[in-house]
Design a protein around this motif. Sequence first.
Motif, PDB file in Angstrom:
ATOM      1  N   THR A  55     -43.664  65.625 -20.229  1.00 32.84           N
ATOM      2  CA  THR A  55     -43.968  64.848 -19.029  1.00 32.84           C
ATOM      3  C   THR A  55     -43.258  63.504 -19.100  1.00 32.84           C
ATOM      4  OG1 THR A  55     -45.892  63.586 -19.844  1.00 32.84           O
ATOM      5  CG2 THR A  55     -46.304  65.861 -19.079  1.00 32.84           C
ATOM      6  N   SER A  56     -43.335  62.767 -18.016  1.00 33.93           N
ATOM      7  CA  SER A  56     -42.832  61.398 -18.013  1.00 33.93           C
ATOM      8  C   SER A  56     -43.974  60.412 -18.272  1.00 33.93           C
ATOM      9  CB  SER A  56     -42.148  61.088 -16.683  1.00 33.93           C
ATOM     10  OG  SER A  56     -43.072  61.248 -15.619  1.00 33.93           O
ATOM     11  N   VAL A  69     -51.808  66.938 -27.226  1.00 35.36           N
ATOM     12  CA  VAL A  69     -51.023  65.880 -26.600  1.00 35.36           C
ATOM     13  C   VAL A  69     -50.245  65.176 -27.696  1.00 35.36           C
ATOM     14  CG1 VAL A  69     -51.073  63.758 -25.225  1.00 35.36           C
ATOM     15  CG2 VAL A  69     -52.729  65.596 -24.754  1.00 35.36           C
ATOM     16  N   THR A  70     -48.918  65.188 -27.548  1.00 34.77           N
ATOM     17  CA  THR A  70     -48.055  64.560 -28.544  1.00 34.77           C
ATOM     18  C   THR A  70     -47.157  63.524 -27.879  1.00 34.77           C
ATOM     19  OG1 THR A  70     -46.517  66.421 -28.299  1.00 34.77           O
ATOM     20  CG2 THR A  70     -48.031  66.496 -30.151  1.00 34.77           C
ATOM     21  N   GLU A  71     -46.949  62.440 -28.580  1.00 24.94           N
ATOM     22  CA  GLU A  71     -46.069  61.382 -28.104  1.00 24.94           C
ATOM     23  C   GLU A  71     -44.639  61.710 -28.528  1.00 24.94           C
ATOM     24  OE1 GLU A  71     -46.063  56.540 -27.976  1.00 24.94           O
ATOM     25  OE2 GLU A  71     -46.862  57.516 -29.761  1.00 24.94           O
ATOM     26  N   ASN A  72     -43.732  61.652 -27.585  1.00 20.85           N
ATOM     27  CA  ASN A  72     -42.325  61.938 -27.850  1.00 20.85           C
ATOM     28  C   ASN A  72     -41.597  60.674 -28.321  1.00 20.85           C
ATOM     29  OD1 ASN A  72     -42.716  64.604 -26.907  1.00 20.85           O
ATOM     30  ND2 ASN A  72     -42.510  63.866 -24.811  1.00 20.85           N
ATOM     31  N   ALA A  75     -44.936  61.767 -23.201  1.00 25.97           N
ATOM     32  CA  ALA A  75     -45.845  62.657 -23.922  1.00 25.97           C
ATOM     33  C   ALA A  75     -45.676  64.091 -23.436  1.00 25.97           C
ATOM     34  CB  ALA A  75     -47.285  62.201 -23.720  1.00 25.97           C
ATOM     35  N   THR A  76     -46.051  65.018 -24.305  1.00 27.87           N
ATOM     36  CA  THR A  76     -45.984  66.447 -24.011  1.00 27.87           C
ATOM     37  C   THR A  76     -47.380  67.043 -24.130  1.00 27.87           C
ATOM     38  OG1 THR A  76     -43.708  66.638 -24.784  1.00 27.87           O
ATOM     39  CG2 THR A  76     -45.012  68.657 -24.806  1.00 27.87           C
ATOM     40  N   LEU A  77     -47.692  67.949 -23.208  1.00 23.35           N
ATOM     41  CA  LEU A  77     -48.944  68.698 -23.254  1.00 23.35           C
ATOM     42  C   LEU A  77     -48.625  70.120 -23.694  1.00 23.35           C
ATOM     43  CD1 LEU A  77     -51.963  69.021 -22.723  1.00 23.35           C
ATOM     44  CD2 LEU A  77     -51.390  69.575 -20.341  1.00 23.35           C
ATOM     45  N   THR A  99     -51.357  71.858 -14.964  1.00 21.37           N
ATOM     46  CA  THR A  99     -50.670  71.458 -13.736  1.00 21.37           C
ATOM     47  C   THR A  99     -51.201  70.132 -13.210  1.00 21.37           C
ATOM     48  OG1 THR A  99     -50.162  73.742 -13.161  1.00 21.37           O
ATOM     49  CG2 THR A  99     -50.170  72.141 -11.351  1.00 21.37           C
ATOM     50  N   LYS A 100     -52.522  70.012 -13.176  1.00 21.34           N
ATOM     51  CA  LYS A 100     -53.154  68.778 -12.679  1.00 21.34           C
ATOM     52  C   LYS A 100     -52.869  67.601 -13.629  1.00 21.34           C
ATOM     53  CE  LYS A 100     -57.621  67.021 -11.036  1.00 21.34           C
ATOM     54  NZ  LYS A 100     -57.076  66.350  -9.882  1.00 21.34           N
ATOM     55  N   ALA A 101     -52.931  67.851 -14.914  1.00 23.61           N
ATOM     56  CA  ALA A 101     -52.773  66.769 -15.896  1.00 23.61           C
ATOM     57  C   ALA A 101     -51.350  66.211 -15.905  1.00 23.61           C
ATOM     58  CB  ALA A 101     -53.159  67.251 -17.287  1.00 23.61           C
ATOM     59  N   VAL A 102     -50.364  67.055 -15.710  1.00 21.82           N
ATOM     60  CA  VAL A 102     -48.983  66.579 -15.832  1.00 21.82           C
ATOM     61  C   VAL A 102     -48.421  66.020 -14.521  1.00 21.82           C
ATOM     62  CG1 VAL A 102     -48.537  68.165 -17.740  1.00 21.82           C
ATOM     63  CG2 VAL A 102     -47.848  68.817 -15.437  1.00 21.82           C
ATOM     64  N   LYS A 103     -49.140  66.194 -13.410  1.00 18.33           N
ATOM     65  CA  LYS A 103     -48.669  65.647 -12.121  1.00 18.33           C
ATOM     66  C   LYS A 103     -48.594  64.141 -12.152  1.00 18.33           C
ATOM     67  CE  LYS A 103     -49.740  68.838  -8.454  1.00 18.33           C
ATOM     68  NZ  LYS A 103     -50.529  69.088  -7.287  1.00 18.33           N
TER      69      LYS A 103
END
Length: 155
Positions: A32-33, A105-108, A113-115, A151-155
């Motif tokens: 995600t951004s 949830v990981t910080e890039n 971050a990525t889910l 879907t909802k979390a990454v929007k």
Amino acid sequence: MRLPLATLALILTTATAQADMAPRDGWSVTPTSKTYDQLIADVKTAAKANKMGVVTQAGPTGAAKARGITIPGNRVIGLFNNAYAVNVLNLSTAAMIEAPIRVYVTENADGTATLSYKLPSTVFAPYVPEAGDDLAALADELDAIFASIATKAVK
């Protein structure tokens, strides 16, 4: 100059921890951004909207910081709903070890971050031969719920 073994292990572990999550079979991995903290908050909101409770949370980031070690944000959040827990338990006592289903949830490296999560159908697949098609159907239903959460979390 020789590095003490513990120092070398720490350097290698920290370097490994810096790698962004890569796609893998049986997983959903969505970069995600969003920032790490924002994605955690949005996962919790999306879980609640999908009638899943936050059952557990764990991650080494804070404890590492308290020890003077900096690692990227890293949080595992266990999500489930008691109705599903009862249904799983009725189908297979052994399968209940897999509840709650965990999202990661990981910080890039770039601050985003990525889910990630293992698909519930993947998590429960080893128990289907014992429990039958009803567990497979329940896992497929959970796949849809977790996809909606993501879907909802990454929007």
